[in-house]
Scaffold this active site. Structure first.
Site, PDB file in Angstrom:
ATOM      1  N   ARG A 112     -21.238 -37.623  20.538  1.00 20.28           N
ATOM      2  CA  ARG A 112     -20.580 -38.639  19.719  1.00 20.28           C
ATOM      3  C   ARG A 112     -19.675 -39.493  20.605  1.00 20.28           C
ATOM      4  O   ARG A 112     -19.152 -39.006  21.609  1.00 20.28           O
ATOM      5  CB  ARG A 112     -19.689 -37.980  18.659  1.00 20.28           C
ATOM      6  CG  ARG A 112     -20.378 -36.977  17.799  1.00 20.28           C
ATOM      7  CD  ARG A 112     -19.568 -36.737  16.558  1.00 20.28           C
ATOM      8  NE  ARG A 112     -18.436 -35.836  16.758  1.00 20.28           N
ATOM      9  CZ  ARG A 112     -17.800 -35.241  15.753  1.00 20.28           C
ATOM     10  NH1 ARG A 112     -18.171 -35.470  14.497  1.00 20.28           N
ATOM     11  NH2 ARG A 112     -16.794 -34.436  15.979  1.00 20.28           N
TER      12      ARG A 112
ATOM     13  N   ARG B  91     -16.359 -26.716  17.401  1.00 19.10           N
ATOM     14  CA  ARG B  91     -17.671 -26.879  18.035  1.00 19.10           C
ATOM     15  C   ARG B  91     -17.853 -28.294  18.571  1.00 19.10           C
ATOM     16  O   ARG B  91     -18.945 -28.818  18.643  1.00 19.10           O
ATOM     17  CB  ARG B  91     -18.784 -26.546  17.067  1.00 19.10           C
ATOM     18  CG  ARG B  91     -18.718 -27.367  15.811  1.00 19.10           C
ATOM     19  CD  ARG B  91     -20.037 -27.367  15.184  1.00 19.10           C
ATOM     20  NE  ARG B  91     -19.929 -27.826  13.824  1.00 19.10           N
ATOM     21  CZ  ARG B  91     -20.928 -27.839  13.001  1.00 19.10           C
ATOM     22  NH1 ARG B  91     -22.088 -27.393  13.397  1.00 19.10           N
ATOM     23  NH2 ARG B  91     -20.789 -28.272  11.784  1.00 19.10           N
TER      24      ARG B  91
ATOM     25  N   ASP C 100      -8.531 -33.128   8.056  1.00 20.85           N
ATOM     26  CA  ASP C 100      -9.051 -32.968   9.427  1.00 20.85           C
ATOM     27  C   ASP C 100     -10.298 -33.816   9.641  1.00 20.85           C
ATOM     28  O   ASP C 100     -10.785 -33.917  10.764  1.00 20.85           O
ATOM     29  CB  ASP C 100      -9.351 -31.491   9.725  1.00 20.85           C
ATOM     30  CG  ASP C 100     -10.272 -30.865   8.686  1.00 20.85           C
ATOM     31  OD1 ASP C 100      -9.936 -30.927   7.489  1.00 20.85           O
ATOM     32  OD2 ASP C 100     -11.323 -30.327   9.064  1.00 20.85           O
TER      33      ASP C 100
ATOM     34  N   LYS D  86     -21.073 -32.349  20.257  1.00 25.95           N
ATOM     35  CA  LYS D  86     -20.903 -31.533  19.045  1.00 25.95           C
ATOM     36  C   LYS D  86     -22.011 -30.482  19.039  1.00 25.95           C
ATOM     37  O   LYS D  86     -23.189 -30.836  19.109  1.00 25.95           O
ATOM     38  CB  LYS D  86     -20.991 -32.411  17.795  1.00 25.95           C
ATOM     39  CG  LYS D  86     -20.741 -31.642  16.498  1.00 25.95           C
ATOM     40  CD  LYS D  86     -20.506 -32.594  15.351  1.00 25.95           C
ATOM     41  CE  LYS D  86     -20.377 -31.854  14.020  1.00 25.95           C
ATOM     42  NZ  LYS D  86     -20.165 -32.774  12.902  1.00 25.95           N
TER      43      LYS D  86
HETATM   44  P1  AMP Z   1     -15.910 -29.361   8.949  1.00 27.76           P
HETATM   45  O1  AMP Z   1     -15.805 -28.955   7.526  1.00 27.76           O
HETATM   46  O2  AMP Z   1     -17.319 -29.424   9.484  1.00 27.76           O
HETATM   47  O3  AMP Z   1     -15.178 -30.615   9.238  1.00 27.76           O
HETATM   48  O4  AMP Z   1     -15.242 -28.213   9.828  1.00 27.76           O
HETATM   49  C1  AMP Z   1     -13.986 -27.669   9.567  1.00 27.76           C
HETATM   50  C2  AMP Z   1     -13.558 -26.825  10.738  1.00 27.76           C
HETATM   51  O5  AMP Z   1     -14.516 -25.813  11.008  1.00 27.76           O
HETATM   52  C3  AMP Z   1     -13.377 -27.588  12.047  1.00 27.76           C
HETATM   53  O6  AMP Z   1     -12.297 -27.018  12.725  1.00 27.76           O
HETATM   54  C4  AMP Z   1     -14.671 -27.314  12.766  1.00 27.76           C
HETATM   55  O7  AMP Z   1     -14.538 -27.421  14.162  1.00 27.76           O
HETATM   56  C5  AMP Z   1     -14.961 -25.891  12.351  1.00 27.76           C
HETATM   57  N1  AMP Z   1     -16.399 -25.566  12.410  1.00 27.76           N
HETATM   58  C6  AMP Z   1     -17.376 -26.016  11.592  1.00 27.76           C
HETATM   59  N2  AMP Z   1     -18.564 -25.490  11.943  1.00 27.76           N
HETATM   60  C7  AMP Z   1     -18.337 -24.695  13.018  1.00 27.76           C
HETATM   61  C8  AMP Z   1     -19.159 -23.878  13.844  1.00 27.76           C
HETATM   62  N3  AMP Z   1     -20.463 -23.757  13.654  1.00 27.76           N
HETATM   63  N4  AMP Z   1     -18.553 -23.226  14.855  1.00 27.76           N
HETATM   64  C9  AMP Z   1     -17.236 -23.326  15.082  1.00 27.76           C
HETATM   65  N5  AMP Z   1     -16.422 -24.057  14.334  1.00 27.76           N
HETATM   66  C10 AMP Z   1     -16.949 -24.745  13.320  1.00 27.76           C
HETATM   67 MG    MG Z   2     -14.577 -31.672  10.577  1.00 27.84          MG
END
Ligand code: AMP
Ligand code: MG
Length: 525
Positions: free
Chosen positions: A195, A106, A272, A125
């Site tokens: 960002r 996203r 990540d 974002k």
């Molecule tokens: P995070 O834990 O927020 O760092 O996210 C881990 C993974 O999930 C990353 O690849 C993000 O891009 C994906 N992600 C988190 N929230 C969303 C969302 N609402 N839609 C699509 N991908 C998401």
């Molecule tokens: Mg992330």
């Protein structure tokens, strides 16, 4: 229509392999560092806050943020001429387990720009799904977007390496979220943050190619990163990759120390979410230590294992660096230099941490007494709930002069959440601790004034406590965005005495102790 003017200078999507598939379908992407993708057009975009400083940093002018063009570009409604937005491909270890391809699910990089000899990538974002969205919607809600926008700017002013934030927009769309993962999904306001960072490359960008044994693309990405972001590396080949890893480790260590200094808990230190530039990235269920507790984590998803607790952040940084070392190994094919760098991190962290703690205490003398004092203090801070920020800030007011027993305790009394507990043994313990501190001060040749000035440069007066974020969120959800600007201004000078803002130099209010969003946060955003 008045157009904003940015000095576009794309490199990532010009120099690295692209995914040839231009359809926005969810998939595994191979042999490519990114996929082209167009942001989703929001139904009724509205910019609700802009960082004026970031505006200038990227070469825009005061007033540009009020134009239709700015609104369209930074909400995703329109694409800048001569740019090709894209989502990056990366993988990662989540909570200690390899999770395969993740990627910008996203986040959409609009472009890179150059201004005043600095390179900045601009990234939206919450601007819709990408090939990496997996089963999620690609959107973000207002609450998490306010948290990211304000916290990244405040971290910058605290002197902590971080990604920045240019703007915060409402999309006019509703987004469904089950905030506490308890089956109570509800619609929330959708938002988009823009960002800004020199680059958003993460450890996971390298890991994904190593995991797929695509060493060709891995090498291209490493060479690209060195060329643009580690230009001081003059060696070539293996030697340059080793030097690269060494500098990434150094920056990661520096970032970790800063987090411990200001009491920041990231909450989701997956690989990540670790920037290859050593920047704090991906503000999710982060929090600030209020009562000093090394075991604290704000992330409810991590409540059991507490992997990402305050006191474990440097260990995890090291664990993540080990994963990065594994990813780079195929290009280096020697274990020893990598191990040496990892060992250096391990040995160096306690030394730097001690140095940082001494600076928080305003002490120069690095001897057995001061070391044993630090250990004693960390224990004492936990015998009754003691606010980290208020404690260190007020500590600077203690003087070398011999005082009547109890007078020094009065100075730090405002840091106690339960002052009525500070009697009997707890009181004695604290009095002993403070008189030890005064003894140490007497050994220093700096006077009280000088010491206070130095301490106040490392011990912030104002930090972005979760309850403050929650107040700004609650108001904004009702349509009043004024607190966002108020807090933005407050955090521009977190080390200064701001008489008019004394109300923000206070203990977390009791109403926030168990409130969702204040004491606990989930990854839902
Ligand atoms: P995070 O834990 O927020 O760092 O996210 C881990 C993974 O999930 C990353 O690849 C993000 O891009 C994906 N992600 C988190 N929230 C969303 C969302 N609402 N839609 C699509 N991908 C998401
Ligand atoms: Mg992330």
């Amino acid at each position: 229509m008045k157009k904003i003017n940015l000095n576009i200078s794309d490199t990532f999507n010009k120099e690295l392999p692209a995914d040839p598939n231009k359809n926005n379908t969810r998939r595994q992407v191979h042999h490519a560092c990114f996929s082209y993708v167009t942001p989703r057009v929001p139904s009724a975009p509205k910019i609700i806050h802009t960082s004026k400083e970031m505006l200038e940093e990227i070469g825009l002018k005061n007033g540009d943020e009020e134009t239709e063009h700015f609104k369209n570009i930074f909400s995703g409604a329109e694409i800048l001429e001569n740019t090709q937005p894209y989502a990056m491909c990366y993988g990662g270890h989540q909570f200690g387990h390899w999770a395969g391809q993740l990627g910008d699910g996203r986040a959409i990089n609009l472009c890179e720009i150059e201004h005043n000899n600095k390179r900045w990538a601009l990234q939206l974002k919450g601007a819709g799904a990408t090939p990496y969205s997996r089963s999620a919607d690609g959107l973000a809600v207002l609450r998490s977007s306010i948290r990211e926008h304000l916290c990244s700017e405040s971290m910058y002013h605290l002197g902590v390496p971080t990604t920045r934030s240019l703007s915060l927009a409402l999309t006019g769309d509703e987004v469904l979220r089950d905030m506490m993962y308890d089956g109570n999904a509800a619609y929330e306001k959708g938002a988009v943050v823009c960002r800004v960072a020199p680059s958003f490359i993460r450890f996971g960008n390298f890991q994904i190619f190593a995991a797929r044994q695509d060493y060709d693309t891995l090498k291209k990405l490493v060479e690209y990163t060195i060329k643009h972001f580690y230009p001081n590396i003059k060696t070539k080949g293996k030697e340059s990759y080793i030097e690269f890893f060494q500098q990434v480790a150094e920056r990661t260590l520096d970032m970790s120390i800063h987090w411990q200094r200001v009491g920041f808990v990231h909450g989701v230190m997956n690989t990540d979410n670790l920037s290859i530039l050593g920047l704090t990235i991906d503000y999710g269920p982060y929090g600030w230590l209020e009562g000093y507790d090394p075991n604290w984590t704000p992330n409810t998803t991590d409540a059991q294992g507490k992997r990402y607790r305050f006191g474990n952040q440097a260990n995890i940084a090291l664990w993540n660096l080990i994963q990065l070392a594994n990813a780079l190994y195929p290009m280096i094919e020697e274990v020893e230099p990598l191990e040496k760098i990892l060992l250096h991190f391990k040995n160096e962290y306690p030394k730097r941490n001690k140095k940082m703690m001494l600076s928080k205490l305003g002490l120069h003398t690095d001897d057995v007494d001061s070391i044993s004092f630090i250990n004693q203090l960390i224990k004492t801070l936990q015998i009754t709930e003691t606010d980290m920020t208020i404690f260190f800030r007020n500590l600077a007011n203690i003087s070398k002069e011999e005082k009547k027993i109890g007078e020094n305790l009065k100075i730090i009394m405002p840091a106690f959440y339960r002052p009525s507990e500070v009697v009997n043994e707890i009181r004695l313990e604290w009095e002993k601790c403070l008189s030890q501190y005064v003894e140490l001060l007497k050994k220093e040749n700096r006077n009280d004034e000088e010491r206070k000035e130095k301490m106040n440069q490392v011990n912030p007066k104002y930090v972005f406590r979760n309850y403050m974020a929650q107040m700004a969120i609650d108001k904004a959800n009702e349509g009043d965005e004024s607190l966002i600007e108020e807090l933005y201004q407050l955090f521009k000078k977190p080390y200064d005495e701001q008489i008019e803002n004394e109300k923000w130099f206070a203990l977390r209010p009791e109403w926030a102790r168990h409130k969702v969003g204040c004491s606990m946060l989930s990854c839902s955003s």
